[in-house]
Scaffold this active site. Structure first.
Site, PDB file in Angstrom:
ATOM      1  N   ALA A   1     -32.670  66.512 -13.163  1.00  0.00           N
ATOM      2  CA  ALA A   1     -32.632  67.199 -14.450  1.00  0.00           C
ATOM      3  C   ALA A   1     -31.278  66.912 -15.083  1.00  0.00           C
ATOM      4  CB  ALA A   1     -32.828  68.697 -14.235  1.00  0.00           C
TER       5      ALA A   1
ATOM      6  N   GLU B   1     -38.501  65.317  -7.558  1.00  0.00           N
ATOM      7  CA  GLU B   1     -39.585  66.272  -7.823  1.00  0.00           C
ATOM      8  C   GLU B   1     -40.634  65.676  -8.754  1.00  0.00           C
ATOM      9  OE1 GLU B   1     -36.591  69.201  -8.984  1.00  0.00           O
ATOM     10  OE2 GLU B   1     -37.528  70.592  -7.586  1.00  0.00           O
TER      11      GLU B   1
ATOM     12  N   GLU C   1     -29.396  69.600  -5.442  1.00  0.00           N
ATOM     13  CA  GLU C   1     -29.122  70.769  -6.301  1.00  0.00           C
ATOM     14  C   GLU C   1     -28.124  71.730  -5.673  1.00  0.00           C
ATOM     15  OE1 GLU C   1     -32.107  69.451  -5.762  1.00  0.00           O
ATOM     16  OE2 GLU C   1     -33.333  69.514  -7.577  1.00  0.00           O
TER      17      GLU C   1
HETATM   18  N1  CAA Z   1     -27.700  64.678 -15.506  1.00  0.00           N
HETATM   19  C1  CAA Z   1     -26.954  64.204 -16.524  1.00  0.00           C
HETATM   20  N2  CAA Z   1     -26.265  63.037 -16.473  1.00  0.00           N
HETATM   21  C2  CAA Z   1     -26.354  62.326 -15.336  1.00  0.00           C
HETATM   22  C3  CAA Z   1     -27.104  62.754 -14.229  1.00  0.00           C
HETATM   23  C4  CAA Z   1     -27.815  63.989 -14.341  1.00  0.00           C
HETATM   24  N3  CAA Z   1     -28.593  64.469 -13.372  1.00  0.00           N
HETATM   25  N4  CAA Z   1     -26.966  61.850 -13.245  1.00  0.00           N
HETATM   26  C5  CAA Z   1     -26.175  60.872 -13.729  1.00  0.00           C
HETATM   27  N5  CAA Z   1     -25.784  61.165 -14.979  1.00  0.00           N
HETATM   28  C6  CAA Z   1     -24.915  60.378 -15.849  1.00  0.00           C
HETATM   29  C7  CAA Z   1     -23.466  60.498 -15.434  1.00  0.00           C
HETATM   30  O1  CAA Z   1     -22.899  61.672 -15.948  1.00  0.00           O
HETATM   31  C8  CAA Z   1     -22.888  59.252 -16.039  1.00  0.00           C
HETATM   32  O2  CAA Z   1     -22.721  59.473 -17.414  1.00  0.00           O
HETATM   33  P1  CAA Z   1     -21.354  58.971 -18.146  1.00  0.00           P
HETATM   34  O3  CAA Z   1     -21.394  57.475 -18.016  1.00  0.00           O
HETATM   35  O4  CAA Z   1     -21.524  59.457 -19.548  1.00  0.00           O
HETATM   36  O5  CAA Z   1     -20.234  59.596 -17.393  1.00  0.00           O
HETATM   37  C9  CAA Z   1     -24.013  58.231 -15.896  1.00  0.00           C
HETATM   38  O6  CAA Z   1     -25.213  58.999 -15.717  1.00  0.00           O
HETATM   39  C10 CAA Z   1     -23.859  57.340 -14.674  1.00  0.00           C
HETATM   40  O7  CAA Z   1     -23.690  58.158 -13.533  1.00  0.00           O
HETATM   41  P2  CAA Z   1     -22.482  57.971 -12.484  1.00  0.00           P
HETATM   42  O8  CAA Z   1     -21.294  57.409 -13.161  1.00  0.00           O
HETATM   43  O9  CAA Z   1     -22.324  59.272 -11.757  1.00  0.00           O
HETATM   44  O10 CAA Z   1     -23.131  56.866 -11.531  1.00  0.00           O
HETATM   45  P3  CAA Z   1     -22.804  56.600  -9.974  1.00  0.00           P
HETATM   46  O11 CAA Z   1     -23.496  55.328  -9.640  1.00  0.00           O
HETATM   47  O12 CAA Z   1     -21.341  56.745  -9.715  1.00  0.00           O
HETATM   48  O13 CAA Z   1     -23.511  57.824  -9.196  1.00  0.00           O
HETATM   49  C11 CAA Z   1     -25.350  59.338  -8.702  1.00  0.00           C
HETATM   50  C12 CAA Z   1     -24.899  57.934  -9.211  1.00  0.00           C
HETATM   51  C13 CAA Z   1     -25.003  59.505  -7.216  1.00  0.00           C
HETATM   52  C14 CAA Z   1     -26.836  59.417  -8.896  1.00  0.00           C
HETATM   53  C15 CAA Z   1     -24.620  60.438  -9.524  1.00  0.00           C
HETATM   54  O14 CAA Z   1     -24.775  60.143 -10.909  1.00  0.00           O
HETATM   55  C16 CAA Z   1     -25.133  61.827  -9.283  1.00  0.00           C
HETATM   56  O15 CAA Z   1     -24.809  62.446  -8.291  1.00  0.00           O
HETATM   57  N6  CAA Z   1     -25.942  62.368 -10.239  1.00  0.00           N
HETATM   58  C17 CAA Z   1     -26.430  63.714 -10.182  1.00  0.00           C
HETATM   59  C18 CAA Z   1     -27.525  63.898  -9.160  1.00  0.00           C
HETATM   60  C19 CAA Z   1     -27.956  65.337  -9.102  1.00  0.00           C
HETATM   61  O16 CAA Z   1     -27.207  66.236  -8.763  1.00  0.00           O
HETATM   62  N7  CAA Z   1     -29.250  65.598  -9.443  1.00  0.00           N
HETATM   63  C20 CAA Z   1     -29.815  66.927  -9.401  1.00  0.00           C
HETATM   64  C21 CAA Z   1     -29.792  67.544 -10.755  1.00  0.00           C
HETATM   65  S1  CAA Z   1     -30.286  69.254 -10.733  1.00  0.00           S
HETATM   66  C22 CAA Z   1     -31.971  69.246 -10.847  1.00  0.00           C
HETATM   67  O17 CAA Z   1     -32.586  68.221 -10.854  1.00  0.00           O
HETATM   68  C23 CAA Z   1     -32.649  70.612 -10.960  1.00  0.00           C
HETATM   69  C24 CAA Z   1     -34.115  70.618 -10.683  1.00  0.00           C
HETATM   70  O18 CAA Z   1     -34.547  70.764  -9.580  1.00  0.00           O
HETATM   71  C25 CAA Z   1     -35.071  70.504 -11.778  1.00  0.00           C
END
Ligand code: CAA
Length: 258
Positions: free
Chosen positions: A66, A112, A132
């Site tokens: 998300a 999911e 999460e």
């Molecule tokens: N939401 C918003 N933006 C996101 C995102 C997310 N879930 N995941 C990645 N992005 C964005 C980053 O902010 C970044 O944007 P900017 O270039 O503007 O800074 C861009 O995508 C690229 O990401 P990274 O620079 O972080 O890329 P990376 O290769 O270094 O890392 C990753 C990749 C490990 C996937 C890392 O991006 C990450 O940990 N993302 C979040 C994963 C996460 O926590 N997901 C769960 C979300 S909560 C949820 O989903 C609730 C639910 O159950 C419904």
């Protein structure tokens, strides 16, 4: 179709394909993206020329969850009032089979979303997880429920409580992923499998999907009862005669109900 902002749609034969298209944000699942995805799937579900669907992302990310930037502003009362995330489950109301073709990250809501689909195929480098917990929240779209049904308590607890990721190979071994393909062949192979499904008699395909899903909801005796009744009902279709006659005549069936 070009009227979507966050997804791309196309058709190949009888397969409807949706490509999540927020590449820079690793296909983070914002509300507008999910609204478009659900709309596109509904259109394919109603389209007589479509028999199955594929959802995919980019090589780097199916979807990284998300949209955390969108969610960071939300509060309890609004979430509760607006039933945040409930709309996402439109994916599970689609009657035709949906394949998730996962390359790269399928995290949080991305994992999911894949689990809301009927089959998950993964590219070799795919990564799955429910991180999460690291954000001070829990999954809100099936990560504690569908994942547990798919992989059992041990792995579901590990993934939900540590936030660790697992590889495509681990996900296949655990039962989350049906098949693994080389990353560059994944989408083509997913479409091939979808084409195969779309070539069969649609009533039987719809019933098979519905029954497998019902197995998670019904007691065994009720599930078996429903299966037997629907099995019986398919003998009222021309396609049952066609399928069985074609077998006896050693030719390919020409199914009418698509
Ligand atoms: N939401 C918003 N933006 C996101 C995102 C997310 N879930 N995941 C990645 N992005 C964005 C980053 O902010 C970044 O944007 P900017 O270039 O503007 O800074 C861009 O995508 C690229 O990401 P990274 O620079 O972080 O890329 P990376 O290769 O270094 O890392 C990753 C990749 C490990 C996937 C890392 O991006 C990450 O940990 N993302 C979040 C994963 C996460 O926590 N997901 C769960 C979300 S909560 C949820 O989903 C609730 C639910 O159950 C419904």
């Amino acid at each position: 179709q070009t009227n979507y902002e966050f997804i791309l749609t196309e058709t190949k034969g009888r397969v409807g394909i949706v490509t999540l298209n927020r590449r820079k944000a690793l296909n983070a699942l914002s509300t507008p993206l999910m609204t478009e995805l659900n709309a596109a799937l509904k259109v394919f579900d109603k389209d007589e020329n479509i028999g199955a669907m594929v959802i995919t992302g980019s090589e780097k990310a199916f979807a990284a969850g998300a949209d955390i930037k969108e969610m960071s502003k939300l509060n309890f009362v609004d979430n509760f009032k607006n039933n945040f995330i409930e709309d996402w489950t439109g994916v599970t109301k689609i009657r035709k089979p949906i394949i998730a073709a996962v390359n790269g990250f399928a995290l949080g809501g991305g994992c999911e979303l894949a689990m809301m689909c009927d089959i998950i195929y993964a590219g070799e480098g795919a990564t799955f997880g429910q991180p999460e917990i690291k954000l001070g929240i829990i999954p809100g779209a099936g990560g504690t429920q569908r994942l547990t049904q798919a992989v059992g308590k041990a792995k579901a607890m590990h993934l939900n409580l540590t936030g660790d990721f697992i590889s495509a190979a681990e996900a296949e071994k655990a039962g989350l992923v049906a098949k693994i393909y080389p990353a560059d062949q994944l989408v083509a192979e997913a479409i091939k499998n979808a084409e195969k499904i779309a070539s069969y008699s649609l009533p039987s395909v719809l019933m098979a999907k519905e029954l497998v899903n019902k197995s998670f909801e019904l007691p065994l005796s009720e599930g078996l009862h429903l299966e037997r009744r629907l099995f019986h009902s398919l003998f009222a279709t021309e396609d049952q005669k066609e399928g069985m006659n074609a077998f006896a005549e050693k030719r390919a069936p020409n199914f009418k109900h698509k």
